[in-house]
Design a protein around this motif. Structure first.
Motif, PDB file in Angstrom:
ATOM      1  N   ASP A 172       0.848  -1.197   0.000  1.00  0.00           N
ATOM      2  CA  ASP A 172       0.000   0.000   0.000  1.00  0.00           C
ATOM      3  C   ASP A 172       0.879   1.241   0.000  1.00  0.00           C
ATOM      4  N   ASN A 173       1.102   1.806  -1.205  1.00  0.00           N
ATOM      5  CA  ASN A 173       1.882   3.043  -1.277  1.00  0.00           C
ATOM      6  C   ASN A 173       1.000   4.244  -1.609  1.00  0.00           C
ATOM      7  N   GLU A 174      -0.325   4.050  -1.454  1.00  0.00           N
ATOM      8  CA  GLU A 174      -1.313   5.118  -1.627  1.00  0.00           C
ATOM      9  C   GLU A 174      -1.378   5.635  -3.060  1.00  0.00           C
ATOM     10  N   ARG A 192      -4.998   2.119   7.552  1.00  0.00           N
ATOM     11  CA  ARG A 192      -3.699   2.703   7.902  1.00  0.00           C
ATOM     12  C   ARG A 192      -3.814   3.574   9.145  1.00  0.00           C
ATOM     13  N   TYR A 212      -0.979  -5.873   9.756  1.00  0.00           N
ATOM     14  CA  TYR A 212      -0.619  -4.571   9.183  1.00  0.00           C
ATOM     15  C   TYR A 212       0.760  -4.154   9.661  1.00  0.00           C
ATOM     16  N   HIS A 239      -0.701  -6.368   5.049  1.00  0.00           N
ATOM     17  CA  HIS A 239      -0.955  -5.009   4.561  1.00  0.00           C
ATOM     18  C   HIS A 239       0.237  -4.147   4.969  1.00  0.00           C
ATOM     19  N   HIS A 241       2.566  -0.746   4.456  1.00  0.00           N
ATOM     20  CA  HIS A 241       2.554   0.635   3.987  1.00  0.00           C
ATOM     21  C   HIS A 241       3.960   1.050   3.568  1.00  0.00           C
TER      22      HIS A 241
END
Length: 581
Positions: A172-174, A192, A212, A239, A241
């Motif tokens: 998840d790098n947005e 997040r 996460y 998940h 980030h």
């Protein structure tokens, strides 16, 4: 001596100290930045997963443990650590492919360049592993907006009923290629913000375990997480980030433009090549702006590739008239077609290599319902791209769907005439093949494109050349070559890709011995073969020029033109031979 100098395989990564692992991340970034600055490539996605890739190879045992990468935009660090770092040195940039390839390395398992496939591929491998009593972890790596693709959702749904080892990394790098779109990404943001504890959790809803990690660029945290789930006996989503573009300031601050980048100056980030100037894309955008000013209900739609068509400028000016569907090509066709049927003027923009994912929607939605959407297809040309992004197949499959008006304008004037007609008619979907060989000016008299009307641009005899779309001016060179042998060829602009002007073709047989078709794509199933099929009952020879039906991997266009006899000299020689036979 850098740490990377000591790493020639994943086994070498496992021998490194914590400090060396950190230094290795810097070395990997330096190597991949050097390559992409010289030859272009995917920048931001690769920079963002450097630490993750190092941690994966530190904890797991590739290739017994299998890393199944999604879209391959994140695999440069993986390639560097699996014996392919030579491909990141001067003189060897093209020794390796820009995507995963099972033919290149035992650490790769698929040739893949399109998104949202990794979970389905990994689940298939995991099921086969268990049926054959094989060993090893199966790890799928999702990322760059891949979660918005329907195949990813289908695969996660099926993974929820699997009862064996399967590790899914949600990187998840947005970001997608551009910014993410859709309610799903607000949900990821909530996960997040809650450090993964939010009660509403789509992954758990699918029946999947979930963990996460907030700092996905911290190697020690990644190692701890991977060691915790290694050899797990059920499916789990990790998940993680990460920061897209990490380690290179231009890519970190302008994530969209640095997803993929042309060669650039490493010190300044300035592009080495300038693509400024008028293009068919800018012509279409100017036309859309004009129609908006006139009050037309334009709806511009794309699937996560606004940069290819410069749609951000339209979106900024008319935000309510713009829709980015994310990586969801199927959705954009059905959604845009329905909007057109309901009264909007849908302008749907696609790259040829991606739009093939929406074949069913072209058939079942656009064509059967005669939805008057306008679909622009860019990149359907013979190119030097890799085989996962080879775009020259679209003409063959689109042209065999009923009810579509499929057009190949050759000039700015024709493009504008086509747009004028397409935005006022309501009977058919219109597919426009965007020329790729520079903007040309050529008068046109056509205003009605509801049925095929070929244009005789130059009258001659013995040979008639039907030159489609972007290769029209190329065929003018062929006609000039024939003049040297005393052959005055007729030159025809057919413009219609899938509809035949049978009356015109029949008339050509009266004073031409050889009829030549030229198209910028695969011949099989395309324009030329349709012409040849119709003319089979007449006493003429038909030569079809275009690409062979084959996959090509980074073959220079000049080499392909020679292979396919598409150079003016080779085409002329073939035509002269046909005249003598």
């Amino acid at each position: 001596m850098s740490v990377l100098d000591k790493v020639n395989s994943p086994e070498d990564v496992k021998k490194l100290t914590n400090e060396e692992l950190e230094n290795l991340a810097g070395d990997v970034r330096e190597a991949l930045l050097y390559k992409v600055s010289e030859v272009g490539g995917h920048v931001g996605p690769n920079l963002g997963v450097t630490e993750m890739t190092i941690a994966l190879h530190y904890v797991f045992n590739s290739p017994i443990d299998k890393f199944i990468w999604d879209v391959s935009h994140q695999t440069y660090p993986h390639k560097i650590l699996t014996g392919r770092k030579i491909g990141f040195t001067k003189g060897h940039f093209h020794d390796i492919t820009p995507y995963t390839s099972q033919h290149e390395s035992k650490h790769d398992f698929f040739t893949v360049g399109h998104t949202s496939t990794s979970v389905a591929n990994a689940l298939g491998y995991a099921k086969a592993r268990d049926l054959t009593n094989d060993k090893g972890n199966i790890i799928a790596v999702l990322g760059d907006g891949s979660l918005s693709g329907g195949l990813a959702m289908e695969a996660l749904n099926n993974a929820g009923q699997f009862d064996g080892n399967l590790i899914v990394i949600m990187n998840d790098n947005e970001m997608s290629i551009a910014e993410n779109h859709g309610g799903l990404y607000a949900h990821l943001a909530a996960l997040r913000a809650s450090n993964g504890t939010a009660e509403n959790n789509i992954f758990r809803a699918f029946g999947l375990d979930y963990k996460y990690l907030a700092d996905g660029n911290d190697i020690q945290s990644l190692i701890a997480l991977f060691e915790e789930v290694k050899d797990i006996d059920h499916p789990i989503v990790l998940h993680i980030h990460t920061e897209k573009g990490r380690g290179y300031e231009p890519a970190r601050t302008d994530k969209e433009n640095w997803h993929w980048h042309v060669p650039f100056d490493l010190a300044t980030g300035e592009s080495k090549n300038s693509g400024a100037g008028k293009s068919y894309t800018s012509i279409v955008l100017d036309y859309m702006d004009k129609k908006m000013q006139e009050g037309s209900p334009i709806l511009a739609i794309n699937a996560a590739i606004p940069g290819i068509f410069n749609l951000k400028s339209f979106a900024a000016k008319y935000p309510k008239n713009y829709w980015d569907g994310g990586i969801a090509e199927q959705f954009t066709i059905t959604f845009g077609g329905a909007a057109a049927l309901a009264g909007a003027r849908s302008f749907i923009f696609h790259n040829s290599t991606f739009v093939q994912r929406a074949f069913d929607q072209f058939v079942h939605d656009l064509a059967i319902n005669n939805e008057p959407a306008i679909v622009f297809v860019k990149g359907d040309v013979i190119s030097g791209s890799d085989e996962t992004h080879q775009g020259d197949f679209a003409r063959g499959w689109i042209s065999n769907i009923p009810n579509l008006v499929y057009l190949a304008p050759t000039s700015e004037e024709e493009m504008l005439a086509v747009l004028d007609w397409a935005t006022t008619q309501h009977e058919h979907p219109v597919i426009i093949n965007v020329p790729e060989h520079g903007v040309e000016s050529r008068p046109t008299v056509l205003t009605d494109f509801s049925h095929a009307q070929y244009q005789l641009e130059k009258s001659g005899e013995e040979v008639a050349i039907l030159a489609l779309g972007g290769l029209y001016s190329h065929s003018e060179k062929v006609a000039a070559e024939l003049e040297k042998s005393g052959i005055h060829a007729s030159l025809v602009n057919p413009l219609f890709i899938s509809s035949l002007d049978k009356e015109f073709l029949t008339a050509l047989t009266e004073n031409h011995k050889v009829i030549v078709t030229v198209e910028d794509g695969v011949v099989d199933g395309g324009f030329g073969q349709k012409v040849a099929s119709y003319l089979g009952k007449y006493n003429v020879k038909v030569l079809n020029f275009g690409a062979d039906k084959e996959f090509n991997d980074m073959v220079p266009v000049t080499e392909l033109y020679t292979r396919y006899h598409l150079t003016p000299e080779l085409m002329t020689a073939d035509i002269l031979t046909a005249l003598k036979d």
